[in-house]
Design a protein around this motif. Structure first.
Motif, PDB file in Angstrom:
ATOM      1  N   ARG A 175       8.835  -2.048   2.863  1.00  0.00           N
ATOM      2  CA  ARG A 175       8.123  -3.116   2.737  1.00  0.00           C
ATOM      3  C   ARG A 175       7.317  -3.158   1.398  1.00  0.00           C
ATOM      4  O   ARG A 175       6.802  -1.857   1.164  1.00  0.00           O
ATOM      5  CB  ARG A 175       7.021  -3.295   3.856  1.00  0.00           C
ATOM      6  CG  ARG A 175       7.709  -3.739   5.061  1.00  0.00           C
ATOM      7  CD  ARG A 175       6.827  -3.964   6.352  1.00  0.00           C
ATOM      8  NE  ARG A 175       5.687  -4.966   6.236  1.00  0.00           N
ATOM      9  CZ  ARG A 175       6.039  -6.179   6.334  1.00  0.00           C
ATOM     10  NH1 ARG A 175       7.195  -6.635   6.750  1.00  0.00           N
ATOM     11  NH2 ARG A 175       5.152  -7.027   6.057  1.00  0.00           N
ATOM     12  N   THR A 176       7.223  -4.059   0.948  1.00  0.00           N
ATOM     13  CA  THR A 176       6.381  -4.263  -0.522  1.00  0.00           C
ATOM     14  C   THR A 176       4.751  -4.372  -0.334  1.00  0.00           C
ATOM     15  O   THR A 176       4.385  -4.730   0.788  1.00  0.00           O
ATOM     16  CB  THR A 176       6.806  -5.488  -1.307  1.00  0.00           C
ATOM     17  OG1 THR A 176       8.138  -5.865  -1.421  1.00  0.00           O
ATOM     18  CG2 THR A 176       6.062  -5.380  -2.617  1.00  0.00           C
ATOM     19  N   PRO A 193      13.375  -9.931   8.387  1.00  0.00           N
ATOM     20  CA  PRO A 193      12.712  -8.912   8.058  1.00  0.00           C
ATOM     21  C   PRO A 193      12.832  -8.100   6.858  1.00  0.00           C
ATOM     22  O   PRO A 193      12.104  -7.310   6.472  1.00  0.00           O
ATOM     23  CB  PRO A 193      12.679  -8.053   9.370  1.00  0.00           C
ATOM     24  CG  PRO A 193      13.767  -8.445   9.767  1.00  0.00           C
ATOM     25  CD  PRO A 193      14.302  -9.822   9.672  1.00  0.00           C
ATOM     26  N   LYS A 234      15.156 -12.698  -2.118  1.00  0.00           N
ATOM     27  CA  LYS A 234      14.068 -13.253  -2.276  1.00  0.00           C
ATOM     28  C   LYS A 234      14.231 -14.410  -3.560  1.00  0.00           C
ATOM     29  O   LYS A 234      13.583 -15.615  -3.438  1.00  0.00           O
ATOM     30  CB  LYS A 234      12.893 -12.460  -2.241  1.00  0.00           C
ATOM     31  CG  LYS A 234      12.591 -11.777  -1.256  1.00  0.00           C
ATOM     32  CD  LYS A 234      11.710 -10.430  -1.689  1.00  0.00           C
ATOM     33  CE  LYS A 234      11.349  -9.801  -0.318  1.00  0.00           C
ATOM     34  NZ  LYS A 234      10.309  -8.396  -0.578  1.00  0.00           N
ATOM     35  N   ALA A 246       6.808 -13.914  -1.232  1.00  0.00           N
ATOM     36  CA  ALA A 246       8.198 -13.163  -0.835  1.00  0.00           C
ATOM     37  C   ALA A 246       7.917 -11.515  -1.350  1.00  0.00           C
ATOM     38  O   ALA A 246       8.084 -10.665  -0.430  1.00  0.00           O
ATOM     39  CB  ALA A 246       9.144 -13.684  -1.935  1.00  0.00           C
ATOM     40  N   ASN A 266       6.377 -10.297   1.605  1.00  0.00           N
ATOM     41  CA  ASN A 266       7.085 -10.293   2.989  1.00  0.00           C
ATOM     42  C   ASN A 266       6.470 -11.379   3.840  1.00  0.00           C
ATOM     43  O   ASN A 266       6.462 -11.170   5.081  1.00  0.00           O
ATOM     44  CB  ASN A 266       7.496  -9.021   3.604  1.00  0.00           C
ATOM     45  CG  ASN A 266       8.316  -7.957   3.068  1.00  0.00           C
ATOM     46  OD1 ASN A 266       9.055  -8.471   2.412  1.00  0.00           O
ATOM     47  ND2 ASN A 266       7.895  -6.602   3.049  1.00  0.00           N
ATOM     48  N   ARG A 267       5.843 -12.314   3.350  1.00  0.00           N
ATOM     49  CA  ARG A 267       5.133 -13.456   3.935  1.00  0.00           C
ATOM     50  C   ARG A 267       5.881 -14.774   3.896  1.00  0.00           C
ATOM     51  O   ARG A 267       5.270 -15.733   4.181  1.00  0.00           O
ATOM     52  CB  ARG A 267       3.714 -13.405   3.694  1.00  0.00           C
ATOM     53  CG  ARG A 267       3.029 -12.054   3.655  1.00  0.00           C
ATOM     54  CD  ARG A 267       2.732 -11.757   5.175  1.00  0.00           C
ATOM     55  NE  ARG A 267       1.700 -10.608   5.185  1.00  0.00           N
ATOM     56  CZ  ARG A 267       1.424 -10.086   6.501  1.00  0.00           C
ATOM     57  NH1 ARG A 267       2.240 -10.210   7.642  1.00  0.00           N
ATOM     58  NH2 ARG A 267       0.761  -8.755   6.235  1.00  0.00           N
TER      59      ARG A 267
END
Length: 224
Positions: free
Chosen positions: A20-21, A88, A95, A123, A126-127
Motif C-alpha cells: 500500500r502506498t 484492493p 490506476k 489513487a 488507495n482511496r
C-alpha cells in the motif's frame, strides 16, 4: 459501459500483491477565503473538504462541482464500477488507466486539472472507492456555499411532478428549511415498500412503510 473498459486491469490487479502506498495530504492548509462552508465527517468528507480547498485556491469551484456531478452520475449508472474502484491491489499502471477513463467523464470541465490531480491523490492513497461519497459531499459543500440546503426524497416508486412540487412546497414552509433555498434530489428505493423518507440537512423524517413494519415488529417482539 465504462466499467468494462477498465475492468480488465482492475481484475488482474486483485490477483497481485502490492504494498500500500503511504497516505499523503492532498491539500495544504487553506486561507480563510477557501475554508469549506460547513463541517463534514467521515473519510469521504475529509477528502471532499480537501478538494473544496484546492478548487477554491484555483478559482475553479463551479467547474469542479460540474465535473464531480458528471462523475457521480456515472458511478450511479454503472454498478460494476464501484467494485472496480474498490479493488484492493492496483498497480500504478492500473490506476493511471482508471484515472484516464474517469477523466473522460468530467464533461470537459476540468480545465485546471484540479479533479485529475485529486483522482491521482485518491489513487495514490488507495482511496478510489471513496469517490462516490466525495462527489455527494462536495455537492453538500457547494450547496452550503450558495446558501442552499439539500432535500433528499426517497420513495419506492418515481414521484410525479405534481406530488414532488407539493412536497417541496410543504418542506420549504416548515422549520426544517431554515428559510434557505432547497436543492431537491429524488431517489427510488423499492426496499422501503411505500411511503417516503425525507432527509434535509442533518434531519431524517422516515414515513416509509418498511419503517412502520419494523416498528410494529419491535412492538410485537417486546410484548411477548
Amino acid at each position: 459501459m465504462m466499467s468494462s473498459r477498465i475492468a480488465r486491469p482492475a481484475l488482474a490487479a486483485v490477483r497481485r500483491t502490492a504494498p500500500r502506498t503511504a497516505v499523503r495530504t492532498y491539500a495544504a492548509p487553506a486561507a480563510d477565503n477557501t475554508k469549506p462552508p460547513v463541517a463534514l465527517f467521515g473519510l469521504d468528507g475529509t477528502y471532499a473538504n480537501a478538494l473544496y480547498i484546492a478548487a477554491a485556491k484555483q478559482s475553479a469551484l463551479d467547474p469542479t462541482a460540474k465535473a464531480l456531478s458528471s462523475l457521480g452520475q456515472v458511478l450511479k449508472s454503472d454498478p460494476k464500477l464501484q467494485g472496480i474502484l474498490s479493488a484492493p491491489m492496483l498497480s500504478d499502471s492500473d490506476k493511471s488507466q482508471i484515472i484516464a477513463e474517469l477523466q473522460k467523464h468530467t464533461g470537459g470541465q476540468d480545465k485546471s486539472e484540479t479533479v485529475k490531480n485529486f483522482l491521482s491523490a485518491l489513487a495514490e492513497n488507495n482511496r478510489l472507492a471513496l469517490l462516490e461519497g466525495v462527489c455527494e459531499k462536495f455537492g453538500t459543500l457547494m450547496s452550503a456555499s450558495k446558501g442552499e440546503i439539500e432535500l433528499l426524497i426517497t420513495t419506492a416508486q418515481d414521484l410525479d411532478n405534481r406530488m414532488l412540487k407539493r412536497l417541496e412546497s410543504a418542506v420549504s414552509k416548515s422549520e426544517y428549511s431554515q428559510g434557505k433555498k432547497l436543492k431537491v434530489t429524488t431517489k427510488v428505493n423499492p426496499e422501503i415498500l411505500g411511503g417516503l423518507i425525507v432527509e434535509i440537512g442533518e434531519r431524517t423524517i422516515d414515513y416509509s412503510v418498511a419503517s412502520k413494519i419494523s416498528r410494529m415488529n419491535k412492538m410485537l417482539t417486546d410484548s411477548v
